[in-house]
Design an enzyme around this catalytic site. Structure first.
Site, PDB file in Angstrom:
ATOM      1  N   SER A 153       0.835  -1.203   0.000  1.00 52.19           N
ATOM      2  CA  SER A 153       0.000   0.000   0.000  1.00 52.19           C
ATOM      3  C   SER A 153       0.868   1.250   0.000  1.00 52.19           C
ATOM      4  O   SER A 153       1.921   1.296   0.647  1.00 52.19           O
ATOM      5  CB  SER A 153      -0.884   0.013   1.242  1.00 52.19           C
ATOM      6  OG  SER A 153      -1.515   1.271   1.373  1.00 52.19           O
ATOM      7  N   TYR A 166      -0.579  -0.457   9.923  1.00 47.68           N
ATOM      8  CA  TYR A 166      -0.855  -0.897   8.545  1.00 47.68           C
ATOM      9  C   TYR A 166       0.328  -0.563   7.621  1.00 47.68           C
ATOM     10  O   TYR A 166       0.762  -1.395   6.812  1.00 47.68           O
ATOM     11  CB  TYR A 166      -2.120  -0.179   8.096  1.00 47.68           C
ATOM     12  CG  TYR A 166      -2.625  -0.484   6.720  1.00 47.68           C
ATOM     13  CD1 TYR A 166      -3.383  -1.631   6.464  1.00 47.68           C
ATOM     14  CD2 TYR A 166      -2.394   0.407   5.664  1.00 47.68           C
ATOM     15  CE1 TYR A 166      -3.886  -1.879   5.199  1.00 47.68           C
ATOM     16  CE2 TYR A 166      -2.897   0.160   4.400  1.00 47.68           C
ATOM     17  CZ  TYR A 166      -3.642  -0.981   4.166  1.00 47.68           C
ATOM     18  OH  TYR A 166      -4.134  -1.224   2.910  1.00 47.68           O
ATOM     19  N   LYS A 170       2.531  -3.182   5.550  1.00 45.90           N
ATOM     20  CA  LYS A 170       2.509  -3.124   4.087  1.00 45.90           C
ATOM     21  C   LYS A 170       3.912  -2.910   3.512  1.00 45.90           C
ATOM     22  O   LYS A 170       4.237  -3.430   2.443  1.00 45.90           O
ATOM     23  CB  LYS A 170       1.567  -2.008   3.622  1.00 45.90           C
ATOM     24  CG  LYS A 170       0.079  -2.332   3.833  1.00 45.90           C
ATOM     25  CD  LYS A 170      -0.311  -3.636   3.169  1.00 45.90           C
ATOM     26  CE  LYS A 170      -1.791  -3.738   2.836  1.00 45.90           C
ATOM     27  NZ  LYS A 170      -2.159  -5.082   2.338  1.00 45.90           N
TER      28      LYS A 170
HETATM   29  N1  LIG Z   1      -8.905  -0.514  -1.637  1.00 44.90           N
HETATM   30  C1  LIG Z   1      -7.771   0.192  -1.656  1.00 44.90           C
HETATM   31  O1  LIG Z   1      -7.698   1.349  -2.145  1.00 44.90           O
HETATM   32  C2  LIG Z   1      -6.516  -0.404  -1.090  1.00 44.90           C
HETATM   33  C3  LIG Z   1      -5.369   0.399  -1.013  1.00 44.90           C
HETATM   34  C4  LIG Z   1      -4.185  -0.157  -0.565  1.00 44.90           C
HETATM   35  C5  LIG Z   1      -4.156  -1.492  -0.194  1.00 44.90           C
HETATM   36  N2  LIG Z   1      -5.294  -2.245  -0.233  1.00 44.90           N
HETATM   37  C6  LIG Z   1      -5.192  -3.641   0.167  1.00 44.90           C
HETATM   38  O2  LIG Z   1      -5.871  -4.443  -0.753  1.00 44.90           O
HETATM   39  C7  LIG Z   1      -6.296  -5.656  -0.116  1.00 44.90           C
HETATM   40  C8  LIG Z   1      -7.766  -5.896  -0.420  1.00 44.90           C
HETATM   41  O3  LIG Z   1      -8.539  -4.908   0.230  1.00 44.90           O
HETATM   42  P1  LIG Z   1      -9.954  -4.391  -0.311  1.00 44.90           P
HETATM   43  O4  LIG Z   1      -9.806  -2.932  -0.529  1.00 44.90           O
HETATM   44  O5  LIG Z   1     -10.433  -5.249  -1.413  1.00 44.90           O
HETATM   45  O6  LIG Z   1     -10.856  -4.536   1.005  1.00 44.90           O
HETATM   46  P2  LIG Z   1     -11.859  -5.686   1.456  1.00 44.90           P
HETATM   47  O7  LIG Z   1     -12.148  -5.445   2.899  1.00 44.90           O
HETATM   48  O8  LIG Z   1     -13.020  -5.746   0.516  1.00 44.90           O
HETATM   49  O9  LIG Z   1     -11.034  -7.029   1.254  1.00 44.90           O
HETATM   50  C9  LIG Z   1     -10.247  -7.629   2.231  1.00 44.90           C
HETATM   51  C10 LIG Z   1     -10.718  -9.051   2.395  1.00 44.90           C
HETATM   52  O10 LIG Z   1      -9.826  -9.756   3.258  1.00 44.90           O
HETATM   53  C11 LIG Z   1     -10.605 -10.631   4.061  1.00 44.90           C
HETATM   54  N3  LIG Z   1      -9.867 -10.976   5.274  1.00 44.90           N
HETATM   55  C12 LIG Z   1      -9.594 -10.183   6.338  1.00 44.90           C
HETATM   56  N4  LIG Z   1      -8.914 -10.869   7.271  1.00 44.90           N
HETATM   57  C13 LIG Z   1      -8.738 -12.119   6.791  1.00 44.90           C
HETATM   58  C14 LIG Z   1      -8.099 -13.278   7.298  1.00 44.90           C
HETATM   59  N5  LIG Z   1      -7.510 -13.279   8.493  1.00 44.90           N
HETATM   60  N6  LIG Z   1      -8.087 -14.389   6.531  1.00 44.90           N
HETATM   61  C15 LIG Z   1      -8.675 -14.405   5.309  1.00 44.90           C
HETATM   62  N7  LIG Z   1      -9.336 -13.336   4.794  1.00 44.90           N
HETATM   63  C16 LIG Z   1      -9.352 -12.216   5.529  1.00 44.90           C
HETATM   64  C17 LIG Z   1     -11.864  -9.833   4.354  1.00 44.90           C
HETATM   65  O11 LIG Z   1     -12.936 -10.665   4.773  1.00 44.90           O
HETATM   66  C18 LIG Z   1     -12.113  -9.125   3.033  1.00 44.90           C
HETATM   67  O12 LIG Z   1     -12.994  -9.858   2.186  1.00 44.90           O
HETATM   68  C19 LIG Z   1      -5.990  -5.464   1.373  1.00 44.90           C
HETATM   69  O13 LIG Z   1      -4.761  -6.099   1.672  1.00 44.90           O
HETATM   70  C20 LIG Z   1      -5.842  -3.965   1.497  1.00 44.90           C
HETATM   71  O14 LIG Z   1      -5.050  -3.603   2.611  1.00 44.90           O
HETATM   72  C21 LIG Z   1      -6.467  -1.735  -0.675  1.00 44.90           C
END
Ligand SMILES: NC(=O)c1ccc[n+]([C@@H]2O[C@H](COP(=O)([O-])OP(=O)(O)OC[C@H]3O[C@@H](n4cnc5c(N)ncnc54)[C@H](O)[C@@H]3O)[C@@H](O)[C@H]2O)c1
Length: 297
Positions: A153, A166, A170
């Protein structure tokens, strides 16, 4: 030109019950991968579970004619990681691709940060990637093939308020990725990372009027490319969102060299230390050390 496909390749995608992971799972399955859709199904802060999250995505994949299996284990423990890899092996006999995507948020400014906010974030993002990737890596090493993509991230790479937990986890994934790239090279195992920007439940309060440009499906093509047999890079980081893909690199300035330098030398040569003219981008520690030795000759 022919479409890129994944015929028979087995992909584990963690946290694929929604958001970004769901998009990765849908595309890879559509292009012929056999997909393990892992998701614990908890809330954004990691509390609770819901087995239907992963199952719904599997149903969607199957309805579209693809092949997938649901897995509800948590990435946050070594047992959970091993069980996720076992799901892949039991269903499809191997693992070719791991996409470390599961994630939670427990934001708090640093002066209020506490172990109950720090530890679960490390457990899911950083240790989670370790727990799932290591048992998969052992299989990849044996078969001489693997693709590992971890979700980093900009919050960690560049810094963001309220996210020491976080951000550290990351950025830890960047180190994890770069070392795996070095170790995996001779086994045709490539490891890369992305820093995405997309509208998901994690970010829905942050995107403002750009939200409709930041669909999570815009992040998936680079992930799919890094997961592909033809992936051209290893140890790289890509910033991706809203249709833009860019390479993030870690560079070093030429610096200032004077054996035995004093504090005042540093003060007086600060511009040379900081000047980005002629910066270089080491591929790994050996590259960086090589430049160091060159300067010391
Ligand atoms: N959306 C963004 O702009 C953004 C930016 C930077 C990083 N990210 C990263 O992208 C990834 C996906 O995030 P997202 O935005 O799709 O959010 P999201 O919350 O929709 O997806 C995260 C998923 O991980 C699952 N999860 C959480 N803990 C878990 C565990 N212990 N075991 C298995 N599954 C688990 C959740 O149930 C969820 O479905 C994450 O790592 C997040 O930190 C997202």
């Amino acid at each position: 030109m022919a479409e890129l496909g994944y015929d028979g390749k087995v992909a584990i995608i963690t946290g694929a019950g929604g958001g970004l992971g769901r998009q990765h799972a849908l595309l890879l399955a559509k292009r012929g991968a056999l997909v393990v859709v892992n998701d614990l199904g908890g809330s954004i802060d990691g509390s609770g579970t819901d087995a239907s999250a992963a199952q719904k995505v599997v149903d969607e994949i199957k309805a579209a004619g693809g092949e997938a299996v649901a897995d509800h284990n948590s990435v946050a423990t070594p047992e959970g990681g091993a069980a996720i890899v076992k799901t892949a092996v039991d269903a499809y006999g191997k693992v070719d691709i791991v996409i470390n995507n599961a994630g939670i948020l427990r934001d708090k400014s640093f002066h209020n940060m506490s172990p109950d906010l720090m530890n679960p974030v490390f457990d899911v993002h950083l240790k989670g990637a370790f727990h799932v990737t290591q048992p998969a890596y052992l299989i990849m090493r044996e078969q001489g093939y693997g693709r590992i993509i971890s979700t980093s991230s900009a919050a960690g790479i560049f810094g963001n308020f309220g996210q020491t937990n976080y951000g550290a986890a990351k950025m830890g994934l960047v180190g994890f990725t770069r070392v795996l790239a070095v170790e995996g090279a001779k086994f045709n195992i490539k490891a890369n990372a992305i820093a995405p920007l997309a509208l998901t439940r994690m970010t829905e309060t942050l995107m403002g009027n750009l939200a409709d440009k930041l669909g999570p499906e815009e992040v998936t093509p680079i992930v799919a490319m890094l997961a592909h047999e033809d992936c051209p890079v290893s140890g790289n980081i890509f910033s991706v969102g809203g249709g833009r893909v860019a390479n993030v690199f870690i560079g070093e300035t030429q610096g200032y060299t004077k054996p035995g330098h004093t504090l005042e030398d540093l003060r007086d040569n600060w511009d040379a230390i900081m000047s980005q003219d002629g910066y270089f981008v080491p591929g790994n520690l050996a590259d960086e050390t090589g430049v160091f030795f060159e300067k010391l000759k």
